[in-house]
Scaffold this motif. Structure first.
Motif, PDB file in Angstrom:
ATOM      1  N   PHE A 115      15.228  -6.376   4.265  1.00  0.00           N
ATOM      2  CA  PHE A 115      13.871  -6.692   4.716  1.00  0.00           C
ATOM      3  C   PHE A 115      12.998  -5.454   4.879  1.00  0.00           C
ATOM      4  CE2 PHE A 115      10.521  -7.084   7.786  1.00  0.00           C
ATOM      5  CZ  PHE A 115       9.825  -8.173   7.290  1.00  0.00           C
ATOM      6  N   GLN A 116      13.435  -4.507   5.690  1.00  0.00           N
ATOM      7  CA  GLN A 116      12.582  -3.366   6.026  1.00  0.00           C
ATOM      8  C   GLN A 116      12.172  -2.547   4.797  1.00  0.00           C
ATOM      9  OE1 GLN A 116      12.890  -1.182   9.830  1.00  0.00           O
ATOM     10  NE2 GLN A 116      13.366   0.601   8.545  1.00  0.00           N
ATOM     11  N   PRO A 117      13.087  -2.156   3.907  1.00  0.00           N
ATOM     12  CA  PRO A 117      12.626  -1.398   2.728  1.00  0.00           C
ATOM     13  C   PRO A 117      11.684  -2.210   1.836  1.00  0.00           C
ATOM     14  CG  PRO A 117      15.043  -1.584   2.732  1.00  0.00           C
ATOM     15  CD  PRO A 117      14.531  -2.247   3.964  1.00  0.00           C
ATOM     16  N   LEU A 118      11.932  -3.507   1.741  1.00  0.00           N
ATOM     17  CA  LEU A 118      11.062  -4.367   0.939  1.00  0.00           C
ATOM     18  C   LEU A 118       9.670  -4.453   1.565  1.00  0.00           C
ATOM     19  CD1 LEU A 118      10.848  -6.225  -1.521  1.00  0.00           C
ATOM     20  CD2 LEU A 118      11.725  -8.079  -0.092  1.00  0.00           C
ATOM     21  N   TYR A 119       9.617  -4.636   2.872  1.00  0.00           N
ATOM     22  CA  TYR A 119       8.331  -4.685   3.581  1.00  0.00           C
ATOM     23  C   TYR A 119       7.554  -3.385   3.373  1.00  0.00           C
ATOM     24  CZ  TYR A 119       5.007  -4.505   7.481  1.00  0.00           C
ATOM     25  OH  TYR A 119       3.863  -4.365   8.239  1.00  0.00           O
ATOM     26  N   ILE A 120       8.208  -2.261   3.521  1.00  0.00           N
ATOM     27  CA  ILE A 120       7.543  -0.964   3.357  1.00  0.00           C
ATOM     28  C   ILE A 120       7.012  -0.816   1.933  1.00  0.00           C
ATOM     29  CG2 ILE A 120       7.886   1.544   3.318  1.00  0.00           C
ATOM     30  CD1 ILE A 120       9.915   1.122   5.655  1.00  0.00           C
ATOM     31  N   ASP A 121       7.824  -1.167   0.943  1.00  0.00           N
ATOM     32  CA  ASP A 121       7.373  -1.064  -0.449  1.00  0.00           C
ATOM     33  C   ASP A 121       6.183  -1.983  -0.719  1.00  0.00           C
ATOM     34  OD1 ASP A 121       9.261   0.846  -1.041  1.00  0.00           O
ATOM     35  OD2 ASP A 121      10.609  -0.519  -2.104  1.00  0.00           O
ATOM     36  N   MET A 122       6.241  -3.199  -0.197  1.00  0.00           N
ATOM     37  CA  MET A 122       5.132  -4.134  -0.400  1.00  0.00           C
ATOM     38  C   MET A 122       3.864  -3.641   0.283  1.00  0.00           C
ATOM     39  SD  MET A 122       6.730  -7.942  -0.144  1.00  0.00           S
ATOM     40  CE  MET A 122       7.760  -8.626  -1.432  1.00  0.00           C
ATOM     41  N   GLN A 123       3.997  -3.057   1.460  1.00  0.00           N
ATOM     42  CA  GLN A 123       2.835  -2.528   2.161  1.00  0.00           C
ATOM     43  C   GLN A 123       2.237  -1.344   1.413  1.00  0.00           C
ATOM     44  OE1 GLN A 123       1.152  -3.653   4.948  1.00  0.00           O
ATOM     45  NE2 GLN A 123       2.419  -5.450   4.594  1.00  0.00           N
ATOM     46  N   ALA A 124       3.092  -0.505   0.843  1.00  0.00           N
ATOM     47  CA  ALA A 124       2.598   0.636   0.062  1.00  0.00           C
ATOM     48  C   ALA A 124       1.793   0.138  -1.138  1.00  0.00           C
ATOM     49  CB  ALA A 124       3.770   1.512  -0.389  1.00  0.00           C
ATOM     50  N   LEU A 182      -8.368   1.491   5.790  1.00  0.00           N
ATOM     51  CA  LEU A 182      -7.379   1.209   4.747  1.00  0.00           C
ATOM     52  C   LEU A 182      -6.767   2.496   4.200  1.00  0.00           C
ATOM     53  CD1 LEU A 182      -9.230  -1.646   2.865  1.00  0.00           C
ATOM     54  CD2 LEU A 182      -7.252  -1.862   4.387  1.00  0.00           C
ATOM     55  N   GLU A 183      -7.576   3.533   4.067  1.00  0.00           N
ATOM     56  CA  GLU A 183      -7.049   4.827   3.623  1.00  0.00           C
ATOM     57  C   GLU A 183      -6.055   5.375   4.643  1.00  0.00           C
ATOM     58  OE1 GLU A 183     -10.850   6.704   3.023  1.00  0.00           O
ATOM     59  OE2 GLU A 183     -10.753   6.383   0.844  1.00  0.00           O
ATOM     60  N   MET A 184      -6.344   5.190   5.925  1.00  0.00           N
ATOM     61  CA  MET A 184      -5.416   5.611   6.972  1.00  0.00           C
ATOM     62  C   MET A 184      -4.113   4.803   6.882  1.00  0.00           C
ATOM     63  SD  MET A 184      -5.952   5.517  11.118  1.00  0.00           S
ATOM     64  CE  MET A 184      -6.006   3.733  11.104  1.00  0.00           C
ATOM     65  N   HIS A 185      -4.213   3.491   6.656  1.00  0.00           N
ATOM     66  CA  HIS A 185      -3.017   2.657   6.492  1.00  0.00           C
ATOM     67  C   HIS A 185      -2.186   3.146   5.310  1.00  0.00           C
ATOM     68  CE1 HIS A 185      -5.076  -1.115   8.444  1.00  0.00           C
ATOM     69  NE2 HIS A 185      -4.835  -0.159   9.320  1.00  0.00           N
ATOM     70  N   ASP A 242      13.475  -0.447  12.646  1.00  0.00           N
ATOM     71  CA  ASP A 242      13.012   0.817  13.213  1.00  0.00           C
ATOM     72  C   ASP A 242      11.698   0.663  13.975  1.00  0.00           C
ATOM     73  OD1 ASP A 242      15.219   2.160  12.140  1.00  0.00           O
ATOM     74  OD2 ASP A 242      14.183   2.527  10.240  1.00  0.00           O
ATOM     75  N   ALA A 243      11.598   1.397  15.077  1.00  0.00           N
ATOM     76  CA  ALA A 243      10.420   1.315  15.948  1.00  0.00           C
ATOM     77  C   ALA A 243       9.135   1.711  15.226  1.00  0.00           C
ATOM     78  CB  ALA A 243      10.619   2.187  17.186  1.00  0.00           C
ATOM     79  N   ASP A 244       9.202   2.717  14.336  1.00  0.00           N
ATOM     80  CA  ASP A 244       7.984   3.140  13.643  1.00  0.00           C
ATOM     81  C   ASP A 244       7.470   2.058  12.699  1.00  0.00           C
ATOM     82  OD1 ASP A 244      10.149   3.569  11.872  1.00  0.00           O
ATOM     83  OD2 ASP A 244       9.317   5.429  11.070  1.00  0.00           O
ATOM     84  N   GLN A 294       2.709   5.590   3.376  1.00  0.00           N
ATOM     85  CA  GLN A 294       3.347   6.610   2.526  1.00  0.00           C
ATOM     86  C   GLN A 294       4.309   7.455   3.342  1.00  0.00           C
ATOM     87  OE1 GLN A 294      -0.147   8.404   0.763  1.00  0.00           O
ATOM     88  NE2 GLN A 294      -0.090   7.039  -0.995  1.00  0.00           N
ATOM     89  N   LYS A 295       3.965   7.719   4.591  1.00  0.00           N
ATOM     90  CA  LYS A 295       4.888   8.439   5.479  1.00  0.00           C
ATOM     91  C   LYS A 295       6.132   7.600   5.762  1.00  0.00           C
ATOM     92  CE  LYS A 295       1.339  11.236   7.693  1.00  0.00           C
ATOM     93  NZ  LYS A 295       0.550  11.479   8.913  1.00  0.00           N
ATOM     94  N   LEU A 296       5.946   6.293   5.917  1.00  0.00           N
ATOM     95  CA  LEU A 296       7.103   5.410   6.112  1.00  0.00           C
ATOM     96  C   LEU A 296       7.998   5.396   4.877  1.00  0.00           C
ATOM     97  CD1 LEU A 296       5.520   2.329   7.948  1.00  0.00           C
ATOM     98  CD2 LEU A 296       6.957   4.128   8.938  1.00  0.00           C
ATOM     99  N   VAL A 297       7.396   5.380   3.697  1.00  0.00           N
ATOM    100  CA  VAL A 297       8.174   5.407   2.455  1.00  0.00           C
ATOM    101  C   VAL A 297       9.012   6.685   2.421  1.00  0.00           C
ATOM    102  CG1 VAL A 297       8.002   5.668  -0.069  1.00  0.00           C
ATOM    103  CG2 VAL A 297       6.618   3.946   1.099  1.00  0.00           C
TER     104      VAL A 297
END
Length: 178
Positions: free
Chosen positions: A122-131, A164-167, A69-71, A172-175
């Motif tokens: 990959f993508q859901p795992l990446y998002i979870d790890m980033q969260a 970092l708070e912005m990230h 996904d582009a986002d 969280q929006k991606l999750v």
């Protein structure tokens, strides 16, 4: 609910996985300062932040290539830019020279997991790890910004914390969206 439990567990155990809990935070010396921020050791902060930063950059380089996904790809580009800048800021504040130490085993294992993930996973795992990584980073930087033992590194933590708070809010929006 399950993700919140996992994120809380990751944050609670993060320093223990680096083997630095006793060196990282010390309880306040007096009862009247118990509500004050913990004293934080510069060397441990730098070690954890350097490894975490390297993970953020390398995992996001993978996401630029593998995310669907582009986002998510845009988030990854922002992570590379912001964490590269943060790494330079840390080097300057902590007066670090030469190559930085290798990624901690925790982050190296996370990166290897991402590398081995299927296209579907990959993508859901990446998002979870980033969260998880950003929840951990916000906590770490907030702690050092309040009670750090090095003036220049403490100023770096204070300056970097809002990004970092912005990230964290962004991921969280991606999750929620994915």
């Amino acid at each position: 609910m399950k993700k919140n439990i996992v994120l809380t567990a990751v944050m609670a155990s993060s320093l223990a996985l680096f083997g630095v809990p006793a060196a990282f935070a010390k309880s306040p010396a007096k009862a009247d300062t118990a509500a004050a921020a913990y004293d934080v050791d510069k060397a441990s902060f730098v070690k954890v932040v350097s490894s975490s930063n390297a993970f953020e950059i390398e995992s996001s380089k993978l996401a630029e290539q593998k995310a669907k996904d582009a986002d998510v790809k845009e988030f990854a580009r922002q992570m590379i830019a912001d964490h590269t800048k943060a790494g330079e800021g840390l080097k300057k504040a902590a007066k670090l020279e030469g190559p930085q130490p290798a990624m901690a085993p925790k982050h190296a294992a996370m990166l290897e997991t991402l590398k081995g993930a299927s296209d579907k996973d990959f993508q859901p795992l990446y998002i979870d790890m980033q969260a998880a990584a950003h929840a951990e980073a916000v906590s770490l930087f907030a702690t050092y910004a309040k009670g750090g033992d090095d003036k220049a590194v403490k100023a770096f933590a204070q300056k970097t914390l809002p990004t970092l708070e912005m990230h964290k809010m962004h991921v969280q929006k991606l999750v929620a969206a994915h």
